[in-house]
Scaffold this motif. Structure first.
Motif, short mmCIF file in Angstrom:
data_model
loop_
_atom_site.label_atom_id
_atom_site.label_comp_id
_atom_site.label_asym_id
_atom_site.label_seq_id
_atom_site.Cartn_x
_atom_site.Cartn_y
_atom_site.Cartn_z
N UNK A 73 0.85 -1.18 0.00
CA UNK A 73 0.00 0.00 0.00
C UNK A 73 0.90 1.24 0.00
N UNK A 74 0.77 2.05 -1.03
CA UNK A 74 1.66 3.20 -1.24
C UNK A 74 0.87 4.49 -1.12
N UNK A 75 1.41 5.45 -0.37
CA UNK A 75 0.86 6.81 -0.33
C UNK A 75 1.93 7.76 -0.86
N UNK A 76 1.55 8.58 -1.83
CA UNK A 76 2.49 9.49 -2.47
C UNK A 76 2.26 10.92 -2.02
N UNK A 77 3.34 11.69 -1.95
CA UNK A 77 3.26 13.14 -1.72
C UNK A 77 4.49 13.75 -2.38
N UNK A 78 4.25 14.80 -3.18
CA UNK A 78 5.36 15.39 -3.92
C UNK A 78 6.02 14.33 -4.78
N UNK A 79 7.34 14.22 -4.69
CA UNK A 79 8.09 13.21 -5.43
C UNK A 79 8.42 11.98 -4.59
N UNK B 68 6.85 -0.28 5.48
CA UNK B 68 7.27 0.79 6.39
C UNK B 68 8.55 1.46 5.87
N UNK B 69 8.53 1.85 4.59
CA UNK B 69 9.69 2.47 3.96
C UNK B 69 9.29 3.74 3.23
N UNK B 70 10.15 4.75 3.29
CA UNK B 70 9.98 5.98 2.52
C UNK B 70 10.89 5.90 1.30
N UNK B 71 10.32 6.13 0.11
CA UNK B 71 11.05 5.99 -1.15
C UNK B 71 11.22 7.35 -1.81
N UNK B 72 12.42 7.61 -2.30
CA UNK B 72 12.71 8.85 -2.99
C UNK B 72 12.29 8.81 -4.44
N UNK C 250 9.23 24.54 4.91
CA UNK C 250 8.54 23.28 4.58
C UNK C 250 7.35 23.48 3.66
N UNK C 251 7.23 22.59 2.69
CA UNK C 251 6.12 22.58 1.75
C UNK C 251 5.03 21.64 2.22
N UNK C 252 5.43 20.48 2.74
CA UNK C 252 4.47 19.46 3.14
C UNK C 252 4.13 19.55 4.64
N UNK D 271 -0.34 17.32 1.16
CA UNK D 271 0.17 16.29 0.23
C UNK D 271 0.47 16.87 -1.14
N UNK D 272 -0.36 17.81 -1.59
CA UNK D 272 -0.15 18.43 -2.91
C UNK D 272 0.43 19.83 -2.71
N UNK D 273 1.72 19.98 -3.03
CA UNK D 273 2.36 21.29 -2.82
C UNK D 273 1.80 22.32 -3.77
#
Length: 241
Positions: A140-146, A154-158, A224-226, A239-241
């Motif tokens: 299950x993936x949640x995206x914000x910005x890039x 439980x990982x944050x991906x660039x 900070x943007x987010x 979530x949406x800058x």
């Protein structure tokens, strides 16, 4: 010829309570780890010099040299992942530990299942071969910005798909914000909602976690943007800058 599967992660358990050392060693061995129980910092460095070590599990309140001092020495010499075991009254030391770079904290008494899961999460973030090569097809993936947060692993991906290392507390904070986007969240709600051990932390811990998380997710942490502050009210995650 068949290849040999990667050996289980080697974890040095540093605790001056002999009964707890035995219990932890048995728990880790049952779950595929190679435990090396020792009583103090001298025992840790002897174990580390004898062969490869993947993680240090350290009691915060060691007799003699403190767990925090040992953690700092390990960071300076080895860059090894560190998980601290803490008591319920150690709020100030938790803050110091966060600032000195412990990868995670686990509060006594703890759930054996949670301890194993969190050790695996820290080792996975550090790239241990037995826990690498993730299959994200069912995540299950949640995206914000890039960036993307894999809530299953439980990982944050660039942007390039590489993992951005988060401590357990940082992950839980980000996960909570992403489950409640575009909503002002009071500091007291963060202390209460983030879990039983974090609810014992002082307000300053939230400040430390917010600062550290911004350094990892914001292009310019000071702007900070987010993860934005609403003075006098709390924080909001956009979530949406």
């Amino acid at each position: 010829m068949t290849s040999t599967p990667p050996q289980g992660p080697t974890v040095v358990i540093v605790d001056d309570d002999p009964d707890l050392r035995v219990t932890l060693a048995a728990l880790l061995a049952e779950n595929g780890f190679v435990p090396l129980p020792v009583a103090d910092s001298a025992g840790f460095f002897a174990a580390a010099n004898a062969g490869p070590v993947d993680l240090a599990l350290i009691d915060l309140r060691l007799q003699g040299e403190s767990g925090l001092t040992l953690a700092i020495r390990i960071r300076e010499r080895m860059g090894l992942p560190i998980v601290m075991l803490t008591g319920r009254g150690d709020e100030t030391d938790r803050v110091i530990g966060l600032e000195t770079g412990a990868d995670d904290y686990i509060t006594k008494p703890f759930s054996p299942r949670e301890l194993v899961a969190r050790l695996r999460a820290v080792l996975r973030r550090s790239g241990h071969p037995a826990l690498a090569n993730p299959d994200r097809s069912q995540s299950q993936i949640r995206a914000f910005g890039q960036l993307r947060l894999d809530q299953t692993r439980r990982e944050l991906l660039g942007p390039d798909g590489a993992e951005i290392a988060l401590t357990n507390a940082e992950y839980r904070l980000l996960d909570y914000f992403l489950r409640h986007p575009d909503r002002i969240i009071a500091r007291t709600d963060l202390l209460r909602e983030l879990g039983s051990d974090l609810s014992l932390y002082m307000d300053r811990t939230i400040d430390v976690l917010i600062l550290r998380l911004r350094r990892k997710i914001e292009p310019v942490p000071s702007k900070p943007v987010h993860l934005q502050t609403r003075r006098g009210l709390g924080y909001i995650f956009v979530t949406e800058a």
